[in-house]
Enzyme design. Structure first.
Site, mmCIF file in Angstrom:
data_model
loop_
_atom_site.group_PDB
_atom_site.id
_atom_site.type_symbol
_atom_site.label_atom_id
_atom_site.label_comp_id
_atom_site.label_asym_id
_atom_site.label_seq_id
_atom_site.Cartn_x
_atom_site.Cartn_y
_atom_site.Cartn_z
ATOM 1 N N ASP A 1 1.120 -15.695 -11.909
ATOM 2 C CA ASP A 1 2.340 -15.346 -11.174
ATOM 3 C C ASP A 1 3.414 -16.432 -11.215
ATOM 4 O OD1 ASP A 1 1.814 -12.724 -10.490
ATOM 5 O OD2 ASP A 1 0.647 -13.276 -8.729
ATOM 6 N N ASP B 1 0.450 -6.196 -12.268
ATOM 7 C CA ASP B 1 1.492 -7.012 -11.619
ATOM 8 C C ASP B 1 2.170 -7.953 -12.613
ATOM 9 O OD1 ASP B 1 -1.029 -6.583 -10.487
ATOM 10 O OD2 ASP B 1 -0.821 -8.106 -8.957
HETATM 11 N N1 GLY Z 1 -0.209 -10.170 -6.790
HETATM 12 C C1 GLY Z 1 0.731 -9.172 -6.591
HETATM 13 C C2 GLY Z 1 0.473 -8.228 -5.505
HETATM 14 O O1 GLY Z 1 -0.384 -8.436 -4.667
HETATM 15 O O2 GLY Z 1 1.137 -7.243 -5.449
#
Ligand code: GLY
Length: 383
Positions: A105, A162
């Site tokens: 992320d 994601d």
């Molecule tokens: N890691 C992204 C979410 O929890 O949406």
């Protein structure tokens, strides 16, 4: 961006709504900035945000508060918001230097902190931070399997939906240093996600486990949704917005077609639930678990998609976005300037801790605010 932005025209009622909501958002965030400052909020409890970074500087949501502050700065020129955003960005240097806790992320964390700072102020140190983050993200690429791995130890073949929202950091880096390598990595990953995580009906798996040597799909286990084969609503929203962004950055029609397919699916599903998404579209009716964050991310993605496409679905996607935003605002917004957080009723994951179910999440506020900002400034580039 490679795709042309034709955007949308706000009609009188929607324009008035967006202006009214922005005025209230501004009052709310200015008051909140006075309380939170360079803290890094995640979940508000009893109307107060804590400092998630004190627990983990690596937490994936640590870029959303600076993102909110930079949107405020872009609109108002607020020095207080700018100083707080800069202070958070500096705090995040500990994560860049620490390395071991970093994960997939990086795009969420540095696009909205250093990336936004560089876009708005031209700060050269912010550019370096964002490029550094892009290099670390690119370093997670598996050239045999053609994917960017998720998480760390024990997850060498894992990909997650994601991740699509992290790719803009790579597209930006390629453009910034005039070198296509980062874009090639992003496109390889997007193609692998498209192949293994997006289903023909426009719904998505959250997770895929791939063979690290060949890239062959081994399993699609349950993730933050109800079960394997189900449809985690926030994952659908990440995919919708992420593929729209991959199209915008590359001009590749397959990404646009994918974003539109996911948008059709999301609209069909969320309309069955009165435009407030359940955590999983395929979970049992009881217990009822809602996730407003999925609706806010989808709204932001649908507005972006409406702004870059010229097809018959432009009006439908714009209309769904407005319904998602207006429903959340009417039913779940807290406009009390004495309390932190705007959008209530977010849920971190279906099988998560009870104290992370039906709570105010910082990313619900970020994507709500981004959507309203985009209604007022359709061409503004963020991701
Ligand atoms: N890691 C992204 C979410 O929890 O949406």
């Amino acid at each position: 961006m490679a795709a042309s932005m034709n955007n949308f025209d706000l009609t009188g009622g929607d324009l008035q709504w967006a202006q009214d909501v922005w005025t209230r958002t501004r009052a709310k965030i200015e008051a909140q900035c006075g309380r939170v400052g360079s803290g890094i909020p995640y979940i508000a409890r009893d109307g107060r945000y804590g400092d998630k970074a004190a627990e983990s500087i690596y937490w994936w949501t640590n870029g959303f508060w600076p993102g909110i502050l930079w949107l405020m700065y872009a609109e108002t020129g607020s020095k207080t918001c700018r100083r707080a955003a800069e202070a958070v960005e500096t705090r995040l240097d500990t994560a860049l230097a620490g390395y071991e806790g970093l994960h997939h992320d990086l795009g969420f964390m540095w696009t909205l902190s250093a990336g936004m700072d560089f876009k708005l102020t031209g700060n050269p140190l912010s550019r370096v931070r964002a490029l550094h983050a892009a290099n670390l993200l690119a370093g997670r690429y598996n050239p045999r399997g053609r994917f960017i791995r998720a998480w760390n130890k024990g997850h060498s073949g894992w990909i997650i939906i994601d991740s699509m929202m992290n790719l803009p950091l790579l597209y930006w880096a390629s453009k910034e240093i005039e070198d296509p390598r980062y874009r090639y990595i992003a496109q390889d990953h997007a193609d692998t996600v498209l192949k293994y995580l997006v289903r023909p009906d426009g719904s998505c798996n959250h997770i895929g486990i791939l063979d690290v040597d060949t890239g062959a799909l081994l399993e699609t286990p349950a993730g933050q949704g109800f079960a394997s084969g189900s449809s985690w609503s926030r994952g659908q929203a990440w995919a919708l917005y992420g593929f729209a962004l991959s199209y915008a950055h590359t001009g590749e029609r397959r990404y646009l077609e994918t974003a539109l397919r996911i948008a059709r699916y999301f609209t069909g599903e969320v309309s069955r639930f009165g435009f407030t998404p359940p955590v999983d579209f395929r979970a049992p009716e009881e217990p009822k678990k809602l996730d407003t964050s999925a609706g806010m991310i989808a709204a932001a993605g649908l507005l972006f998609l409406a702004g870059i496409s010229e097809n018959a679905e432009k009006d439908s996607n714009f209309g769904t976005a407005m319904k998602l935003l207006k429903t959340a605002e009417a039913s779940y917004a807290d406009w009390d300037t004495g309390r932190d957080s705007i959008i209530q009723m977010g849920t971190a994951q279906y099988h998560g801790k009870p104290e992370e179910c039906h709570v105010p999440l910082i990313y619900s506020d970020y994507f709500f605010m981004e959507s309203v900002y985009r209604l007022l400034h359709p061409g503004f580039e963020i991701w």
